[in-house]
Scaffold this active site. Structure first.
Site, mmCIF file in Angstrom:
data_model
loop_
_atom_site.group_PDB
_atom_site.id
_atom_site.type_symbol
_atom_site.label_atom_id
_atom_site.label_comp_id
_atom_site.label_asym_id
_atom_site.label_seq_id
_atom_site.Cartn_x
_atom_site.Cartn_y
_atom_site.Cartn_z
ATOM 1 C CB ALA A 10 -33.447 -55.282 -21.376
ATOM 2 C CB CYS A 11 -37.014 -53.935 -25.227
ATOM 3 S SG CYS A 11 -38.041 -54.062 -26.699
ATOM 4 N N GLY A 12 -34.597 -54.064 -27.722
ATOM 5 C CA GLY A 12 -34.115 -53.383 -28.915
ATOM 6 C C GLY A 12 -35.164 -52.502 -29.562
#
Length: 141
Positions: A10-12
């Site tokens: 979920a983390c860019g």
């Protein structure tokens, strides 16, 4: 090259780091640390190898950091490790392990120092060009 990434899909920043590892021709061992958090001992070892303190790996944004009072600088490393063990989202990411070292890859380009040369052009998700068509790092302004 054997590479491990402690990853949050979920983390860019984590996704960009993973993509740069793959752009170097490596398929890493992906550990989604929210599903399978490192043990206290392993996390302590990773931090030591990275030259980081427990406080330096704490994440504030989108976590219970403030609700748990973790800004209190009198808290011991043991108390901080307990909090991470209870709430793995408190561990900043991604942490990458290669034969060249261990690093918290924020920003994601920090992973480049741990990898063999990139195999081609690379753009981050936001469109920022990081690697040119010849596999060389692009200078930032």
């Amino acid at each position: 090259m054997d590479v491990i990434i402690y990853h949050n899909p979920a983390c860019g920043t984590s996704r960009n780091t993973l993509a740069m590892i793959r752009n170097a021709g490596i398929e890493p061992h992906i550990i989604e640390y929210l599903k399978c958090p490192p043990t206290r001992l392993l996390l302590t070892q990773l931090l030591a190898r990275a030259g980081l303190t427990v406080r330096q790996v704490l994440r504030e944004k989108g976590t219970p950091f403030h609700d748990l009072g973790l800004a209190d600088t009198s808290l011991s490393d043991s108390a901080l490790l307990d909090a991470i063990g209870e709430h793995p989202i408190l561990m900043n990411r991604p942490i990458v392990v290669t034969p060249k070292g261990v690093r918290l890859c924020r920003p994601s380009e920090l992973v480049l120092d741990l990898l063999p040369p990139q195999q081609g052009e690379f753009f981050k998700e936001d469109g920022e060009r990081v690697i040119d068509a010849h596999g060389r790092r692009v200078a930032t302004a």
